[in-house]
Scaffold this active site. Sequence first.
Site, PDB file in Angstrom:
ATOM      1  N   HIS A  54      -1.910   1.941   1.378  1.00  0.00           N
ATOM      2  CA  HIS A  54      -0.734   2.628   0.824  1.00  0.00           C
ATOM      3  C   HIS A  54       0.482   1.714   0.917  1.00  0.00           C
ATOM      4  O   HIS A  54       1.247   1.553  -0.028  1.00  0.00           O
ATOM      5  CB  HIS A  54      -0.462   3.923   1.594  1.00  0.00           C
ATOM      6  CG  HIS A  54      -1.224   5.104   1.085  1.00  0.00           C
ATOM      7  ND1 HIS A  54      -2.566   5.258   1.305  1.00  0.00           N
ATOM      8  CD2 HIS A  54      -0.847   6.179   0.347  1.00  0.00           C
ATOM      9  CE1 HIS A  54      -2.964   6.390   0.734  1.00  0.00           C
ATOM     10  NE2 HIS A  54      -1.945   6.963   0.152  1.00  0.00           N
ATOM     11  N   LYS A  55       0.630   1.123   2.094  1.00  0.00           N
ATOM     12  CA  LYS A  55       1.752   0.238   2.352  1.00  0.00           C
ATOM     13  C   LYS A  55       1.714  -0.933   1.369  1.00  0.00           C
ATOM     14  O   LYS A  55       2.716  -1.264   0.734  1.00  0.00           O
ATOM     15  CB  LYS A  55       1.638  -0.269   3.795  1.00  0.00           C
ATOM     16  CG  LYS A  55       2.943  -0.645   4.430  1.00  0.00           C
ATOM     17  CD  LYS A  55       2.741  -0.885   5.921  1.00  0.00           C
ATOM     18  CE  LYS A  55       3.298  -2.239   6.293  1.00  0.00           C
ATOM     19  NZ  LYS A  55       2.836  -2.693   7.610  1.00  0.00           N
TER      20      LYS A  55
END
Lengths: 208, 302
Positions: free
Chosen positions: A41-42
């Site tokens: 996600h990051k």
Amino acid sequence: MSEARVFHLKTPLSDEDISKLRVGDIVYVTGIMVTARDEAHKKILEVIESGEKLPIDLKGLVLYHCGPVVRKKEDGSWEVVAAGPTTSMRMESVEAEFIEKTGVKMIVGKGGMGQRTAEAMKKHKAVYAVFTGGAGALAADRIKRVVDVYWLDELGIPEAVWVFEVEEFGPLVVTIDTTGKNYYEEKMKEVKMKAEKIKEELMKIEFE
Amino acid sequence: MTDLNLEKTFYEFIKTIATGIPEDIYTTIKGAYEKEDNPVAKTQLKAILEDMEIACKKKRPICQDTGTPYLWIEIGEDFPVKSTKVIQQFTNALRKVTKEGYLRPNAVDPLYFKNSGDNTGRYIPWIHVEPVPGDKLKVYLMTKGGGSEAPSTLVMSTPLKGFENLKKTVIDAIARAGALPCPPVIVGVAIGAGADIVMSLAKKALLRPIGDRHPDPKAAKIEEELLKALNKLEIGPHGFGGKLTALDVKFDYSYRHPATFAIGVVTSCWATRRGIIEISPDGSSKMLTRHLRLVDGECKII
């Protein structure tokens, strides 16, 4: 409880496909599912932030909270051995932004997600559904092919972004729909109330 | 001492645990599936049963979280292999099973964020060794999932409020966790003198089969009453309601200090992977637990 409604959907998912779904519906998905856990996600949000292009367009696809067990076969291709869902709440802090920026239409995981995600889903027309926690072998059985994998060296097997071609992947139970209804939030309130009553009854039973 | 090597035996043992659900869990879920009338809970139980059968047929891990290995070793004083060798051979087998993709590498160095890649590392596998009379070796293995560690609770109660707090702690731990530990769960509960004792006993209690009751009648009553109460929560499979929230409650206790009443609660998911093997001095072995295993192309309980 009455019988659940069952849907068979194909990716890319349209707003129309998604808007029909309601909490409690059961969905089977055919098409493309893309995995992402915490680190992915990051990574994806960083790439978007920097103005670069993602290696895959996520619009209309299914995002899967999953860290699979995979094996490299002799011919160099990947075999998915087990691929059940991971706890979705870990991604709560970034999911609203993720939905807005990538255009994913369905998120699959386990355990449910929070209010910010539910609001983003209402706004951007997306749903959250759970796949049976722990059923990793069943999930792997419904994954027909590994189409690609991104950031494997950087993130490692469970955290990398895997692109799966799936057939009739399910049963997925919708727990957040496009009206903003969030099944688990309501369920947890109900369980909490039951717990108070159960404790009261239990206090009357002598253990010592 | 002989040069008996148990690596192959352990290798097969670990593989059986990773891919073969224990008989008690399989039959309990199957029975619950047949009785369940909540349609969504029923789909979850069906998916669980299908998962167990695919894992067996394709020799694949039941869940992608293949857990942290916990070992309880009972080594006979006259068993011909030293306990240090037993541990070394088990660890070698564990590395091999991991390398072959039956276990996901789950051992992560918390200070340096590095996954060892083979399920071993500082204090992992977590091992208890107990010397016992006789010439046999008994190994209990549980590969314990991470998600179902979430409800783990320790309460240091005063003795006067002990049982009241015990009831509260168990109900609250499971109610708060909801769908996170992958219900239906097995709940281990222990009381005793200190924090470490009760957490350890609660975890070990998860090894006992479903339906088995503690030999002490008071302890057995605690198990039964807590089980009944937990199932009234109606969290159900993956939080979708229905009759089955807890597969069982397993209770144990140690004597306590006059001033303490420690309470420990530990849970395990429906995919509780555990088993026991007994090894004789000549190296022959037998499984003391039955699992869903592949025999001549068919899945059978053996």
